[in-house]
Motif scaffolding. Structure first.
Motif, PDB file in Angstrom:
ATOM      1  N   ARG A  16      54.848 -45.918 -42.524  1.00  0.00           N
ATOM      2  CA  ARG A  16      54.630 -46.708 -43.741  1.00  0.00           C
ATOM      3  C   ARG A  16      54.769 -45.818 -44.980  1.00  0.00           C
ATOM      4  O   ARG A  16      55.453 -46.173 -45.938  1.00  0.00           O
ATOM      5  N   LEU A  17      54.159 -44.646 -44.954  1.00  0.00           N
ATOM      6  CA  LEU A  17      54.242 -43.728 -46.094  1.00  0.00           C
ATOM      7  C   LEU A  17      55.667 -43.232 -46.302  1.00  0.00           C
ATOM      8  O   LEU A  17      56.130 -43.113 -47.434  1.00  0.00           O
ATOM      9  N   TYR A  22      60.524 -43.247 -49.449  1.00  0.00           N
ATOM     10  CA  TYR A  22      61.966 -43.489 -49.469  1.00  0.00           C
ATOM     11  C   TYR A  22      62.332 -44.361 -50.665  1.00  0.00           C
ATOM     12  O   TYR A  22      63.318 -44.111 -51.358  1.00  0.00           O
ATOM     13  N   ALA A  23      61.504 -45.366 -50.914  1.00  0.00           N
ATOM     14  CA  ALA A  23      61.755 -46.234 -52.066  1.00  0.00           C
ATOM     15  C   ALA A  23      61.640 -45.453 -53.377  1.00  0.00           C
ATOM     16  O   ALA A  23      62.342 -45.743 -54.341  1.00  0.00           O
ATOM     17  N   PRO A  55      42.269 -41.858 -47.602  1.00  0.00           N
ATOM     18  CA  PRO A  55      43.105 -40.700 -47.280  1.00  0.00           C
ATOM     19  C   PRO A  55      44.601 -40.992 -47.395  1.00  0.00           C
ATOM     20  O   PRO A  55      45.377 -40.109 -47.727  1.00  0.00           O
ATOM     21  N   GLU A  56      44.995 -42.242 -47.181  1.00  0.00           N
ATOM     22  CA  GLU A  56      46.415 -42.594 -47.305  1.00  0.00           C
ATOM     23  C   GLU A  56      46.873 -42.456 -48.752  1.00  0.00           C
ATOM     24  O   GLU A  56      47.986 -42.008 -49.021  1.00  0.00           O
ATOM     25  N   HIS A 120      52.505 -50.680 -56.590  1.00  0.00           N
ATOM     26  CA  HIS A 120      51.848 -51.983 -56.699  1.00  0.00           C
ATOM     27  C   HIS A 120      52.365 -52.974 -55.651  1.00  0.00           C
ATOM     28  O   HIS A 120      51.569 -53.633 -54.973  1.00  0.00           O
ATOM     29  N   HIS A 121      53.684 -53.074 -55.506  1.00  0.00           N
ATOM     30  CA  HIS A 121      54.240 -54.111 -54.631  1.00  0.00           C
ATOM     31  C   HIS A 121      54.441 -53.659 -53.186  1.00  0.00           C
ATOM     32  O   HIS A 121      54.248 -54.456 -52.268  1.00  0.00           O
ATOM     33  N   MET A 122      54.837 -52.424 -52.978  1.00  0.00           N
ATOM     34  CA  MET A 122      55.071 -51.980 -51.602  1.00  0.00           C
ATOM     35  C   MET A 122      53.816 -51.410 -50.965  1.00  0.00           C
ATOM     36  O   MET A 122      53.603 -51.544 -49.765  1.00  0.00           O
ATOM     37  N   CYS A 123      52.993 -50.743 -51.759  1.00  0.00           N
ATOM     38  CA  CYS A 123      51.778 -50.128 -51.226  1.00  0.00           C
ATOM     39  C   CYS A 123      50.564 -51.038 -51.383  1.00  0.00           C
ATOM     40  O   CYS A 123      49.470 -50.680 -50.966  1.00  0.00           O
TER      41      CYS A 123
END
Length: 170
Positions: A16-17, A22-23, A55-56, A120-123
């Motif tokens: 996920r990170l 990548y984005a 932590p993420e 905001h949108h992906m995370c």
């Protein structure tokens, strides 16, 4: 966080990170490198991580800062060497044409807008969380989101129209 908990955290969040970075970077290999480096740095701090301390978010912020530092070092090195072009790494096939268009459109945005949109949108971070991670005010984040959305919509609409004509500009 015990070593076993850290391993489970790594397994659950690495992909996920990497996708999020990548984005931000536009390079899959660069995203993997900076996320891996952030996890290496986090390993030494694993005992201070608690589930309530996100932590993420620490990993994502560290990876983003590493990517920015690498980009600055590369740019400075090229300037010192007298080179004015950067050879791009070989392209990795994206999963879909829409994904490729989105990443290309994100690359065109200013870094502050791109970062705010991705966080905001992906995370799925709130505006307040984005402000805390980037060091910007809440109003600045709202402004970046509004401007970034408008610019992204215009770029994607332009690419979609061009794509329909059969000459995709990505």
């Amino acid at each position: 966080m015990t070593p076993q908990e850290f391993d489970a955290f790594y397994a659950a969040s690495f992909s996920r990170l990497t996708g999020q970075l990548y984005a931000l970077t536009g390079s899959w290999s660069e995203a993997q490198d900076v996320v891996q480096e952030a996890f290496i740095r986090a390993w030494d701090r694993r005992f201070s991580f608690e589930s309530g301390h996100a932590p993420e978010a620490w990993i994502r912020t560290t990876a983003r800062r590493l990517a920015i530092s690498r980009w600055r070092r590369l740019t400075r090195g090229l300037q010192l060497a007298g080179r004015h072009h950067r050879q791009e790494p070989p392209a990795i096939e994206p999963p879909s044409e829409e994904h490729l268009m989105l990443v290309a459109a994100l690359r065109d945005l200013p870094e502050a807008q791109r970062g705010a949109l991705v966080l905001h949108h992906m995370c799925d971070l709130s505006v307040e969380q984005v402000a805390a991670e980037t060091g910007a005010s809440v109003s600045a984040v709202k402004s970046r989101l509004a401007r970034g959305r408008a610019a992204l919509a215009a770029r994607l609409a332009d690419r979609t129209l061009t794509s329909e004509k059969g000459e995709l500009r990505v």
